[in-house]
Write a protein that holds these residues in place. Structure first.
Motif, mmCIF file in Angstrom:
data_model
loop_
_atom_site.group_PDB
_atom_site.id
_atom_site.type_symbol
_atom_site.label_atom_id
_atom_site.label_comp_id
_atom_site.label_asym_id
_atom_site.label_seq_id
_atom_site.Cartn_x
_atom_site.Cartn_y
_atom_site.Cartn_z
ATOM 1 N N LYS A 151 0.761 -1.107 0.038
ATOM 2 C CA LYS A 151 -0.081 0.228 -0.109
ATOM 3 C C LYS A 151 0.883 1.369 -0.031
ATOM 4 C CE LYS A 151 -2.660 -1.622 3.510
ATOM 5 N NZ LYS A 151 -3.804 -1.734 4.546
ATOM 6 N N MET A 152 2.113 1.101 0.609
ATOM 7 C CA MET A 152 3.185 2.299 0.551
ATOM 8 C C MET A 152 3.446 2.713 -1.014
ATOM 9 S SD MET A 152 5.280 1.871 3.699
ATOM 10 C CE MET A 152 6.440 3.103 3.349
ATOM 11 N N ASP B 245 1.720 1.968 -3.555
ATOM 12 C CA ASP B 245 0.669 2.344 -4.196
ATOM 13 C C ASP B 245 0.545 4.079 -3.916
ATOM 14 O OD1 ASP B 245 -1.877 2.285 -6.093
ATOM 15 O OD2 ASP B 245 -2.863 2.363 -4.115
ATOM 16 N N GLU B 246 0.577 4.187 -2.687
ATOM 17 C CA GLU B 246 0.321 5.631 -2.214
ATOM 18 C C GLU B 246 1.448 6.705 -2.609
ATOM 19 O OE1 GLU B 246 -0.573 4.949 1.822
ATOM 20 O OE2 GLU B 246 -2.522 3.970 1.579
ATOM 21 N N THR C 14 -5.679 -1.291 -3.200
ATOM 22 C CA THR C 14 -4.801 -0.192 -3.778
ATOM 23 C C THR C 14 -5.604 0.341 -4.723
ATOM 24 O OG1 THR C 14 -3.774 -1.877 -5.026
ATOM 25 C CG2 THR C 14 -2.496 -1.418 -3.022
ATOM 26 N N LYS C 15 -4.855 1.351 -5.380
ATOM 27 C CA LYS C 15 -5.708 2.171 -6.674
ATOM 28 C C LYS C 15 -5.005 1.983 -8.057
ATOM 29 C CE LYS C 15 -8.008 5.277 -3.349
ATOM 30 N NZ LYS C 15 -8.217 6.819 -2.986
ATOM 31 N N ASN C 16 -3.941 2.189 -7.755
ATOM 32 C CA ASN C 16 -3.241 2.322 -9.304
ATOM 33 C C ASN C 16 -2.103 1.542 -9.486
ATOM 34 O OD1 ASN C 16 -4.802 4.659 -9.739
ATOM 35 N ND2 ASN C 16 -3.376 5.825 -8.047
#
Length: 345
Positions: free
Chosen positions: A30-31, A33-34, A67-69
């Motif tokens: 997640k880090m 991704d962000e 996650t998003k991207n």
């Protein structure tokens, strides 16, 4: 140049709780991704707490939900352990669930420990031949109505079910080192992932030269992309870098012990190496780790990674597996995102 994260669950002690290790894995993903990284890569291994990853599709689908991207890459599927119909379908299903975010990395595998348990009697040569047979088969199955009469698998006309979301299927990456592997990847229209192991930037340069030669041999095929996977630690000081080099040196000594497949294993853990065994390794040392990997403060890391960008590497993947504590991994990744990546924006 774009950046990605290469990460697994690592269990080096029976005191470590696997549930917490998985949460740590998710936190790092997640880090990434962000923080604007391009992809998260995770691989396939069996019966080894050193790298816990029995099916990367399961982990990547969970990462996709949180996650998003980021792209979601298998780094890598062990080709001989898969039937082409099974791999084509599972990769396509993962692509469907993640809405087209899957990249499919494939390799022959590295550990005889796994070979002798899942494919007894198979050697690295046969594993490589199985990989070369698998890649065109899964692409043909994604296209549909494909029958095969092969050395390793034969089946009547079959179509991947489901079909992938991405047109033509997920991008396929081949883990390559020698010229034959590079040439196979390029000839099949596959991207290439390379990992220097013990010769530093000399090997990074040689791997790019090998890739360029393979591309020149197939001028009618569009040039694929090449990713450099490298152990990376962004340090806050020279002393911190030295500590990281000692930790990563220990990781490589354990990697070598697993690779040699001569040491007893119990409950998924290899018999511990003594400090004397680590200190006496013939070519792994903390000094070699500093030479062969990007273990440096942010400014020094930027300068070194820019040389890889100038060579033509399309993607730099931060290999975070290191035997370090989660806190040290997280701090390094934060510094990479905040202090290194902006120099390449």
């Amino acid at each position: 140049m774009r950046f990605s994260l290469f990460v697994h669950m690592e269990r080096v002690s029976p005191d470590q709780d696997q549930r917490q290790l998985y949460q740590d894995f998710l936190t790092l993903a997640k880090m990434a991704d962000e923080g604007g990284m391009h992809a998260v890569w995770t691989g396939e291994h069996h019966g080894m707490d050193f790298t816990i990853a029995p099916n990367p599709f399961l982990s990547l689908i969970d990462v996709a939900r949180q996650t998003k991207n980021v792209r979601l890459g298998t780094g890598t599927i062990i080709a001989p352990f898969w039937h082409p119909i099974a791999l084509a379908g599972e990769a396509a299903m993962a692509d469907l669930i993640t809405e087209g975010r899957i990249d499919l990395g494939i390799a022959r595998g590295a550990y005889n420990y796994e070979y002798e348990r899942i494919m007894p009697g198979m050697d690295a040569w046969e594993a490589g031949q199985r990989m070369r047979a698998l890649v065109p088969a899964i692409k043909a199955l994604w296209d549909g109505d494909y029958a095969q009469e092969g050395e390793f698998h034969s089946f009547p006309s079959t179509t991947s079910s489901p079909k992938p979301v991405q047109e033509g299927g997920p991008p396929v990456w081949i883990a390559a080192r020698d010229p034959n592997s590079h040439e196979f990847a390029v000839s099949q229209g596959c991207h290439v992932q390379v990992t220097p192991l013990w010769q530093g930037d000399e090997e990074v340069t040689k791997l790019m030269e090998t890739f360029n030669a393979a591309c020149a041999k197939f001028p009618d095929i569009p040039r694929p992309e090449i990713m450099l996977l490298n152990h990376t630690y962004i340090a806050e000081s020279a002393e911190d870098a030295r500590q990281a080099a000692e930790e990563i040196n220990r990781f490589y000594c354990y990697f070598g012990a697993w690779f040699k497949n001569e040491r007893p294993v119990s409950q998924g853990l290899i018999t511990p190496l003594s400090d004397a065994e680590i200190a006496s390794h013939p070519f792994y040392t903390p000094e070699a780790m500093l030479r062969d990997n990007v273990i440096a403060t942010a400014d020094d890391a930027i300068a070194r990674i820019k040389t890889y960008q100038d060579m033509g590497y399309d993607e730099y993947s931060l290999w975070i597996d290191s035997g370090m504590s989660f806190e040290r991994k997280r701090a390094s990744l934060e510094r990479f995102i905040n202090d290194v990546m902006p120099a390449f924006a």
